[in-house]
Structures are given as C-alpha cells and as structure tokens.
Scaffold this motif. Structure first.
Motif, PDB file in Angstrom:
ATOM      1  N   SER A  41       0.454  -1.795   0.046  1.00 34.32           N
ATOM      2  CA  SER A  41       0.033   0.006  -0.239  1.00 34.32           C
ATOM      3  C   SER A  41       0.977   1.464   0.160  1.00 34.32           C
ATOM      4  O   SER A  41       2.242   1.368   0.049  1.00 34.32           O
ATOM      5  CB  SER A  41      -0.717  -0.215   1.079  1.00 34.32           C
ATOM      6  N   TRP A  42       0.340   2.478  -0.657  1.00 32.57           N
ATOM      7  CA  TRP A  42       1.073   3.786  -0.391  1.00 32.57           C
ATOM      8  C   TRP A  42       0.016   4.888  -0.112  1.00 32.57           C
ATOM      9  O   TRP A  42      -1.046   5.081  -0.986  1.00 32.57           O
ATOM     10  CB  TRP A  42       1.469   3.829  -1.912  1.00 32.57           C
ATOM     11  N   ASN A  43       0.392   6.302   0.772  1.00 33.75           N
ATOM     12  CA  ASN A  43      -0.400   6.777   0.819  1.00 33.75           C
ATOM     13  C   ASN A  43      -0.139   7.987   0.529  1.00 33.75           C
ATOM     14  O   ASN A  43       0.770   9.233   0.831  1.00 33.75           O
ATOM     15  CB  ASN A  43      -0.419   6.764   2.617  1.00 33.75           C
ATOM     16  N   PRO A  44      -0.575   8.874  -0.800  1.00 30.17           N
ATOM     17  CA  PRO A  44      -0.538  10.006  -1.184  1.00 30.17           C
ATOM     18  C   PRO A  44      -0.915  11.228  -0.213  1.00 30.17           C
ATOM     19  O   PRO A  44      -1.891  10.683   0.265  1.00 30.17           O
ATOM     20  CB  PRO A  44      -1.146   9.680  -2.345  1.00 30.17           C
ATOM     21  N   GLY A  45      -0.153  12.428  -0.842  1.00 31.05           N
ATOM     22  CA  GLY A  45      -0.498  13.201   0.217  1.00 31.05           C
ATOM     23  C   GLY A  45      -1.943  13.929  -1.170  1.00 31.05           C
ATOM     24  O   GLY A  45      -2.297  13.754  -1.373  1.00 31.05           O
ATOM     25  N   PHE A  46      -3.055  14.011   0.433  1.00 31.74           N
ATOM     26  CA  PHE A  46      -4.195  14.606   0.021  1.00 31.74           C
ATOM     27  C   PHE A  46      -4.312  16.278   0.598  1.00 31.74           C
ATOM     28  O   PHE A  46      -4.356  17.183   1.688  1.00 31.74           O
ATOM     29  CB  PHE A  46      -5.626  13.795  -0.012  1.00 31.74           C
ATOM     30  N   ALA A  47      -4.982  16.891   0.169  1.00 35.12           N
ATOM     31  CA  ALA A  47      -5.627  18.474   0.178  1.00 35.12           C
ATOM     32  C   ALA A  47      -7.136  18.596   0.007  1.00 35.12           C
ATOM     33  O   ALA A  47      -7.266  18.199  -0.864  1.00 35.12           O
ATOM     34  CB  ALA A  47      -3.989  19.451  -0.095  1.00 35.12           C
ATOM     35  N   VAL A  48      -7.598  19.300   1.524  1.00 36.60           N
ATOM     36  CA  VAL A  48      -8.823  19.390   0.928  1.00 36.60           C
ATOM     37  C   VAL A  48      -8.961  21.278   0.988  1.00 36.60           C
ATOM     38  O   VAL A  48      -9.176  21.639   2.398  1.00 36.60           O
ATOM     39  CB  VAL A  48      -9.925  18.792   1.637  1.00 36.60           C
ATOM     40  N   ASN A  49      -9.630  22.039   0.302  1.00 35.31           N
ATOM     41  CA  ASN A  49      -9.540  23.372   0.505  1.00 35.31           C
ATOM     42  C   ASN A  49     -11.434  23.786   0.596  1.00 35.31           C
ATOM     43  O   ASN A  49     -12.418  23.214  -0.858  1.00 35.31           O
ATOM     44  CB  ASN A  49      -9.219  24.411  -0.474  1.00 35.31           C
TER      45      ASN A  49
END
Length: 157
Positions: A41-49
């Motif tokens: 598994s891999w955890n990419p970065g997310f941003a919520v605006n």
C-alpha cells in the motif's frame, strides 16, 4: 463570577504535546525508507480546500497515469483509489524511499454538494476534484394562527 480565557484546542498546553507527537509520528511514518518486498500500500498526500462555491480536493500522484486512478461517489462518500506500480521487475532486493502500491482514500461529502457536477482533472501528476456546493434547502416555515373561541364549561353542582 470568574472569567476564564478560552484557548483553542490546538494551543492548549495539555493537547499541544499530543498534536505535536501525532504530527511527528506522521512525518516519521510517511517519510521512512522502505524495503519494497513487503509493500502493498501507499499513502499519497491529499489536500481539501473549502471555497465559497466549491470544495477542492487535490492529490499528489506522481508517476501515475489517468487510467490507474478510480473515482466514485456513492451515498455521499467520495472514493479515490488506484495503484502506483514500480518500474523494477525484481522487488526482492530493491531499497526505495519512493512508495509504491495500492491506495484507497474516502471522503464523507456534506449534504449540500452537487454529486452530479463533480469534475476531475489530472495534470502533471496532480489530481484535482472540484465539488460544487448547492444552496441548502431551507425548510418551509408555516405560521399557525390561534383562534380565540368560546369553550363551554358546565359546572357540576
């Protein structure tokens, strides 16, 4: 009466240390070098605006192609998933600081979004989702008038 100054949670001394510890652990766990033979598994970065008219979700997905990403919405849950594959065939002896594998991220959408109008764009390894807001439906308020009437009361003797 004593007034107590309100301090936001993130700056209270007792909770600040836990927030800092949590942040530090996230940094350690997300930036650690890994041996890829045990990686799935891999955890990419997310941003919520949150803007006035829409929510914008951005994900860093370097090295991926559009066809490797799946996006779906069901019952106010937005799901983004995919898999970033390693270029190397023999993973058993590989050392890498780059994460590979499957990822799956879900977001609970509020009721005041238009699921039918969600737009996704993928450019230069960055996925951007625009989720438009709709005006919340205001409940209709009905005024009920009170009538003054005569009530008949009988006395018992």
């Amino acid at each position: 009466m004593t007034l107590v100054k309100w301090t936001p949670i993130r700056t209270r001394p007792a909770t600040r240390i836990f927030n800092e510890l949590d942040s530090w652990m996230d940094q350690v766990m997300n930036n650690r070098p890994v041996f890829t033979k045990n990686i799935d598994s891999w955890n990419p970065g997310f941003a919520v605006n949150d803007s006035e008219k829409e929510y914008i979700i951005t994900a860093d997905l370097p090295g991926m192609e559009k066809k490797e990403i799946d996006i779906s919405v069901q019952e106010n849950i937005l799901k983004i998933s995919g898999e970033r594959k390693s270029e190397f065939e023999n993973k058993s002896d590989q050392y890498s600081e780059i994460g590979f594998g499957k990822f799956n991220r879900t977001f609970n959408l509020p009721d005041h979004v238009n699921e039918e109008s969600i737009k996704a764009q993928f450019k230069n390894g960055v996925l951007t989702l625009n989720i438009p807001k709709i005006e919340p439906i205001k409940p209709e308020v009905k005024t009920i008038t009170i009538k003054i009437g005569r009530a008949s009361c009988r006395e018992r003797v």
